[in-house]
Design a protein around this motif. Structure first.
Motif, PDB file in Angstrom:
ATOM      1  N   CYS A   1      -6.727  -7.671   6.385  1.00 21.95           N
ATOM      2  CA  CYS A   1      -6.316  -8.202   5.082  1.00 21.95           C
ATOM      3  C   CYS A   1      -5.575  -9.517   5.320  1.00 21.95           C
ATOM      4  N   GLY A   2      -5.959 -10.548   4.594  1.00 25.10           N
ATOM      5  CA  GLY A   2      -5.363 -11.868   4.791  1.00 25.10           C
ATOM      6  C   GLY A   2      -3.910 -11.946   4.363  1.00 25.10           C
ATOM      7  N   PHE A   3      -3.516 -10.989   3.555  1.00 19.95           N
ATOM      8  CA  PHE A   3      -2.168 -10.923   2.980  1.00 19.95           C
ATOM      9  C   PHE A   3      -1.275 -10.046   3.864  1.00 19.95           C
TER      10      PHE A   3
ATOM     11  N   HIS B   1      -7.344 -11.282  -1.862  1.00 24.71           N
ATOM     12  CA  HIS B   1      -8.576 -10.605  -1.447  1.00 24.71           C
ATOM     13  C   HIS B   1      -9.887 -11.356  -1.748  1.00 24.71           C
TER      14      HIS B   1
ATOM     15  N   ASN C   1      -4.771  -2.387   5.325  1.00 27.33           N
ATOM     16  CA  ASN C   1      -6.225  -2.500   5.381  1.00 27.33           C
ATOM     17  C   ASN C   1      -6.698  -3.307   4.190  1.00 27.33           C
ATOM     18  N   CYS C   2      -7.905  -3.779   4.264  1.00 23.58           N
ATOM     19  CA  CYS C   2      -8.484  -4.548   3.164  1.00 23.58           C
ATOM     20  C   CYS C   2      -9.285  -3.594   2.299  1.00 23.58           C
ATOM     21  N   SER C   3      -9.146  -3.727   0.990  1.00 20.31           N
ATOM     22  CA  SER C   3      -9.817  -2.789   0.097  1.00 20.31           C
ATOM     23  C   SER C   3     -10.315  -3.485  -1.164  1.00 20.31           C
TER      24      SER C   3
ATOM     25  N   ARG D   1       0.841  -1.206   0.000  1.00 24.81           N
ATOM     26  CA  ARG D   1       0.000   0.000   0.000  1.00 24.81           C
ATOM     27  C   ARG D   1       0.870   1.247   0.000  1.00 24.81           C
TER      28      ARG D   1
ATOM     29  N   PRO E   1      -7.288  -4.367  -4.218  1.00 23.62           N
ATOM     30  CA  PRO E   1      -7.187  -5.652  -3.515  1.00 23.62           C
ATOM     31  C   PRO E   1      -5.801  -6.270  -3.556  1.00 23.62           C
ATOM     32  N   CYS E   2      -5.483  -7.033  -2.519  1.00 25.18           N
ATOM     33  CA  CYS E   2      -4.285  -7.848  -2.522  1.00 25.18           C
ATOM     34  C   CYS E   2      -4.610  -9.116  -3.319  1.00 25.18           C
TER      35      CYS E   2
ATOM     36  N   TYR F   1     -10.108 -14.693   0.155  1.00 26.88           N
ATOM     37  CA  TYR F   1     -10.008 -14.509   1.603  1.00 26.88           C
ATOM     38  C   TYR F   1     -11.250 -13.819   2.156  1.00 26.88           C
TER      39      TYR F   1
HETATM   40  S1  FES Z   1      -7.904  -9.376   1.914  1.00 24.41           S
HETATM   41 FE1  FES Z   1      -6.138  -8.314   1.288  1.00 24.41          FE
HETATM   42  S2  FES Z   1      -7.008  -6.504   0.453  1.00 24.41           S
HETATM   43 FE2  FES Z   1      -8.760  -7.581   1.089  1.00 24.41          FE
END
Ligand code: FES
Ligand code: FES
Lengths: 148, 148
Positions: free
Chosen positions: B92-94, B108, B98-100, A143, B104-105, B111
């Motif tokens: 965020c699982g990665f 995402h 934050n999760c977005s 990020r 996305p990761c 997960y």
């Molecule tokens: S789980 Fe990694 S960005 Fe949503």
DNA sequence: TTATAAAAGGACAACAAGGTCTTTATATAA
DNA sequence: TTATATAAAGACCTTGTTGTCCTTTTATAA
């Protein structure tokens, strides 16, 4: 869900894969910067991954970390196993000593579905598959903001 | 997945509910024994739950912990929130900050499905619903063996 | 009114996870 | 062959979670 060290491991591996696809070998300093993790701790994580042959390494000038043909197509499950073991995939969600279909806790049915779902992801996703998403621009590795 | 203290909390609450259904009020010693948790630590967990009005307590002789009408039908989510916060449902699982959905990761999509599934369970299951399974003999509260 | 049985509260000990630092080994380039 | 760049290794420190112990408060029963 996953330990922080496992997250670092996965992010580092994806970055190493991306670098390898560009025929670059990369070292701790660059990896740590890219995945936004502490340098010394990243070194330990990479050491663990190397010891377990998830990646290979070269010391000295121009050294660094990279995938070999045999260490390619590594599943997330394999990485998780090496970094923190697989108890996460067997644990009872209610905290009982073990999970049992025959003698279930009151969360068993629903919890098991979730846990098995995560296991399925860990088995089907690979460092390859994750890296591809990043290289195709469908996902990001960090990020890091462009502002500032 | 859940913190140990949260697991203790959920198991303790289920036991308290079962006792309440039998018009019994129960104390730390008995609760700790039943859920197979250290007594002093269980006391701390119960203290937290009481402070946040998940259950009520009475000091002195014949005291103990119990549900009130308003503290009834508590969801797992509410218990989790009080014990360890709700970051588990947003993380965020990665391992990104934050999760977005927008950014996305690579884990995402998959997960998020799992994480949201767990959230759904936490919202739909209550201390009531878990306790009912136990009282109906469909689930167990502990793994205390009958041997020995 | 006093003794007793309970929860509440606070201090701290033990352990695990995360993180740092320094030294050693090894490969490459000059 | 020497200097330098890198990973490996080991000792240590920091933080968060789990767990313990002791004192205080409060309700009840005798
Ligand atoms: S789980 Fe990694 S960005 Fe949503
Ligand atoms: S017995 Fe608890 S999750 Fe299976």
């Amino acid at each position: 869900m996953l330990a922080k060290s496992t997250e670092y491991a996965i992010r580092a591996l994806v970055f190493i894969q991306l670098q390898n696809w560009q025929d670059k070998r990369t070292g701790v300093v660059e990896i740590a910067k890219e995945i936004e993790a502490p340098e010394a701790f990243t070194a330990k994580v990479l050491q663990t991954l190397t010891k377990h042959r998830i990646i290979a390494s070269m010391k000295g000038r121009g050294g660094g970390f990279f995938f070999t043909e045999t260490s390619d197509q590594m599943t997330l499950f394999q990485v998780i196993q090496v970094m923190e073991g697989e108890s996460i995939f067997h644990k009872c969600g209610f905290g009982l000593k073990n999970c049992s279909d025959a003698n279930p806790c009151p969360m068993h049915d629903k919890y098991r579905t979730i846990r098995d779902g995560f296991f399925a992801i860990a088995q089907s996703e690979t460092i390859h598959s994750l890296s591809r998403k990043v290289s195709e621009g469908k996902a990001v590795l960090n990020r890091v903001s462009f502002l500032n």
